[in-house]
Enzyme design. Structure first.
Site, PDB file in Angstrom:
ATOM      1  N   ASP A  28      56.466  96.129  41.971  1.00 12.25           N
ATOM      2  CA  ASP A  28      56.477  96.885  40.720  1.00 12.25           C
ATOM      3  C   ASP A  28      55.063  97.289  40.311  1.00 12.25           C
ATOM      4  O   ASP A  28      54.194  96.425  40.140  1.00 12.25           O
ATOM      5  CB  ASP A  28      57.104  95.996  39.627  1.00 12.25           C
ATOM      6  CG  ASP A  28      57.693  96.796  38.494  1.00 12.25           C
ATOM      7  OD1 ASP A  28      57.633  98.034  38.543  1.00 12.25           O
ATOM      8  OD2 ASP A  28      58.230  96.165  37.556  1.00 12.25           O
ATOM      9  N   ASP A  29      54.825  98.569  40.145  1.00 13.96           N
ATOM     10  CA  ASP A  29      53.531  99.076  39.657  1.00 13.96           C
ATOM     11  C   ASP A  29      52.363  98.783  40.600  1.00 13.96           C
ATOM     12  O   ASP A  29      51.230  98.643  40.148  1.00 13.96           O
ATOM     13  CB  ASP A  29      53.205  98.512  38.250  1.00 13.96           C
ATOM     14  CG  ASP A  29      54.098  99.088  37.162  1.00 13.96           C
ATOM     15  OD1 ASP A  29      55.232  99.492  37.478  1.00 13.96           O
ATOM     16  OD2 ASP A  29      53.661  99.130  36.000  1.00 13.96           O
ATOM     17  N   CYS A  67      59.241 103.234  36.241  1.00 14.07           N
ATOM     18  CA  CYS A  67      60.045 102.263  37.010  1.00 14.07           C
ATOM     19  C   CYS A  67      61.472 102.722  37.295  1.00 14.07           C
ATOM     20  O   CYS A  67      61.857 102.934  38.434  1.00 14.07           O
ATOM     21  CB  CYS A  67      60.117 100.924  36.289  1.00 14.07           C
ATOM     22  SG  CYS A  67      58.532 100.224  35.827  1.00 14.07           S
ATOM     23  N   HIS A 121      66.234  98.611  37.915  1.00 14.08           N
ATOM     24  CA  HIS A 121      65.461  98.161  36.760  1.00 14.08           C
ATOM     25  C   HIS A 121      66.203  97.048  36.022  1.00 14.08           C
ATOM     26  O   HIS A 121      67.436  97.003  36.042  1.00 14.08           O
ATOM     27  CB  HIS A 121      65.198  99.338  35.802  1.00 14.08           C
ATOM     28  CG  HIS A 121      64.077  99.081  34.863  1.00 14.08           C
ATOM     29  ND1 HIS A 121      64.292  98.634  33.586  1.00 14.08           N
ATOM     30  CD2 HIS A 121      62.747  99.180  35.014  1.00 14.08           C
ATOM     31  CE1 HIS A 121      63.119  98.480  32.989  1.00 14.08           C
ATOM     32  NE2 HIS A 121      62.171  98.812  33.836  1.00 14.08           N
ATOM     33  N   ASP A 321      57.144 101.165  43.342  1.00 13.79           N
ATOM     34  CA  ASP A 321      57.905 102.175  42.606  1.00 13.79           C
ATOM     35  C   ASP A 321      57.063 103.305  42.024  1.00 13.79           C
ATOM     36  O   ASP A 321      57.623 104.273  41.513  1.00 13.79           O
ATOM     37  CB  ASP A 321      58.847 101.539  41.569  1.00 13.79           C
ATOM     38  CG  ASP A 321      58.134 100.782  40.473  1.00 13.79           C
ATOM     39  OD1 ASP A 321      56.898 100.616  40.560  1.00 13.79           O
ATOM     40  OD2 ASP A 321      58.812 100.325  39.527  1.00 13.79           O
ATOM     41  N   HIS A 322      55.742 103.230  42.133  1.00 15.15           N
ATOM     42  CA  HIS A 322      54.831 104.330  41.774  1.00 15.15           C
ATOM     43  C   HIS A 322      53.407 103.837  41.886  1.00 15.15           C
ATOM     44  O   HIS A 322      53.166 102.687  42.234  1.00 15.15           O
ATOM     45  CB  HIS A 322      55.096 104.854  40.351  1.00 15.15           C
ATOM     46  CG  HIS A 322      55.285 103.773  39.341  1.00 15.15           C
ATOM     47  ND1 HIS A 322      54.242 103.039  38.867  1.00 15.15           N
ATOM     48  CD2 HIS A 322      56.400 103.257  38.756  1.00 15.15           C
ATOM     49  CE1 HIS A 322      54.721 102.131  38.007  1.00 15.15           C
ATOM     50  NE2 HIS A 322      56.014 102.226  37.935  1.00 15.15           N
TER      51      HIS A 322
HETATM   52 CA   LIG Z   1      57.194 100.119  37.951  1.00  8.01          CA
END
Ligand SMILES: [Ca+2]
Length: 483
Positions: A28-29, A67, A121, A321-322
């Site tokens: 995540d992130d 997300c 999510h 996710d990014h």
């Molecule tokens: Ca994220």
């Protein structure tokens, strides 16, 4: 099919007719700040080892730098223009009740499809995607002290009859520090516990591999708050961490486009406005420690694949996710826009017997490509709902080109932005009913971080025309309507 047969032929250890398993690891992130992406500071030995037995996609892009929309796009294999989901909180069946998602496609074709940790999510899982309900750790994300402070904060708000906002200042995150080093074992916290559970599942599977698996294992770090066991903090000296060299907004860009989210500012103790340098270093320290914590959990999964022999017939995908901003353009702990730093993500694919082992590729890749890629690698029937392209030609030959461009969406201030990343350019159109379309243009070779918009420079008139035509050919004007 020739490519596919060739791949299978190279995977000498995979028995004829045997289906490959898929271990899909999500983070995540996590921006591509890893050793295998050339970062000199971070300690990511396990992901670097995965890269050594896989292919690193240096130009992989998510379809929205947020997300949930990013995950729904990737898992459904559909662009946000199709999912219609641009925000957090909306489940995918809201807009697409009947679709078959990527994991569901595997399930429907005889796979044991499981979700552990953060794949969809939080709070909007999709039962139809999985063989058994998604598993989530009950371990905390933060220290006992923080948990106690949060309970007290929530209890006080309740006693006073205050309804805490879901986001923004004073929301539930206001009692949680933005970063924390805890003297504890990995498995005392959520991500470490998730890895332990995934290891158990893999070991259990190896005892009785009656059908192939598609296991999604999702880690919550390095999403803010950057909380990890002390041993990962000890890997770094904050004084030596390099700070961003472009702490200014993208020049000549539309004001609304050159903004990012401020969720990092909602955590306890985060100063308003410009952050002091020492605080910036603490943030970077926490972010890198959180990356190393995730890296160690990936190491446990890879070690288990090796020990159980599953390594021989399991595809491993590592995906984030990014992208993320840690000070660039003044944005801290942020994504939430259509620039290179927000939309570019981590993608490593390791396939047993792949010829591109230990290499990296400049080929453009999109998250929507994963569904058709894994479908092809595992020999499943194609699914016409998947809108991306298979990356198998690139796995076969890293110099191959599958995509002429990668696309990302973001809604802002009533505009919907569609960004197109080609080999040389980042071109963004912001459209809003009744308003003039706003354009951004960045040459990726000369301005890799998108420091200055050159769309109004007459020198690039022809380039703009050509890029606009290329975009509209792929996504007609209907795709630009504000959600
Ligand atoms: Ca994220």
């Amino acid at each position: 099919m020739r490519t596919l047969l060739c791949l299978f032929a190279l995977a000498a250890s995979v028995a004829a007719g045997e289906k490959l398993n898929v271990l899909f690891i999500a983070s995540d992130d996590m921006r591509p700040q890893l050793g295998c992406y050339g970062d000199p500071v971070v300690k990511s030995p396990n992901l670097d080892a995965l890269a050594q037995r896989g292919l690193v996609f240096r130009r992989s892009y998510v379809q929205q730098a947020l997300c949930s929309p990013s995950r729904i796009s990737m898992l459904s294999g559909r662009y946000p223009a199709t999912t219609g989901i641009f925000e957090i909180g909306r489940p995918l069946r809201d807009t697409m009740p009947e679709i078959t998602t990527m994991p569901q496609h595997f399930k429907d074709n005889g796979y044991d499809a499981r979700s552990m940790g953060k794949i969809y999510h939080v709070g909007i899982d999709d039962d139809a995607s999985w063989t058994v309900p998604a598993w989530h750790s009950k371990k905390p994300r933060f220290s006992k002290e923080t948990a106690a402070a949060m309970s007290k904060y929530l209890a006080e708000a309740k006693a006073k009859g205050i309804e805490l906002p879901k986001k923004g200042k004073g929301s539930r995150t206001a009692a949680i520090p933005a970063f924390e080093s805890i003297d504890c074992e990995d498995a005392d916290l959520l991500d470490g516990d998730c890895a332990v559970h995934a290891v158990e599942q893999l070991r259990e599977y190896a005892k009785n591999p009656d059908k192939p698996f598609f296991f999604g294992v999702g880690f919550a770090n390095p999403h803010v708050p950057w909380i990890s066991p002390k041993k990962y903090w000890d890997l770094y000296d904050p004084a030596s961490l390099p700070l961003a060299g472009n702490e200014f907004l993208p020049k000549d860009a539309p004001k609304f486009a050159a903004t990012s989210g401020s969720d990092f500012r909602w955590y306890a103790g985060v100063p308003e406005g410009e952050l002091p340098e020492s605080y910036k270093r603490q943030c970077l320290h926490g972010y890198l420690a959180a990356i190393s914590y995730v890296d160690a959990q990936v190491g446990l999964l890879l070690q288990t694949l090796k020990e159980t022999g599953l390594e021989k017939n399991t595809i491993v995908v590592f995906w984030s996710d990014h992208g993320y901003y840690m000070g660039e353009h003044t944005w801290w702990g942020a994504k939430h826009n259509n620039y290179e730093g927000a939309t570019r993500n981590c993608l490593i694919i390791s396939v047993p017997g792949q010829p591109s082992v230990g290499q990296s590729t400049e080929a453009l890749a999109q998250s929507v490509d994963l569904a058709p890629t894994l479908t092809e690698l595992c020999g499943l029937p194609a699914n016409s709902g998947f809108q991306g392209k298979s990356l198998v030609p690139v796995i076969q030959d890293p110099a191959a080109v599958v995509n002429e461009a990668a696309f990302s969406w973001y809604p802002k201030s009533g505009y919907l932005g569609l960004a197109m990343r080609t080999h040389d350019w980042r071109y963004v159109e912001w459209t809003k009913p009744g308003a003039q379309t706003e354009i951004e243009l960045y040459h990726m070779g000369r301005d890799p971080q998108n420091d200055g918009n050159v769309a109004s420079n007459p020198e690039y008139g022809e380039v703009l025309k050509s890029l606009s035509a290329q975009m509209r050919q792929r996504f007609p004007v209907q795709a630009f309507v504000e959600p």
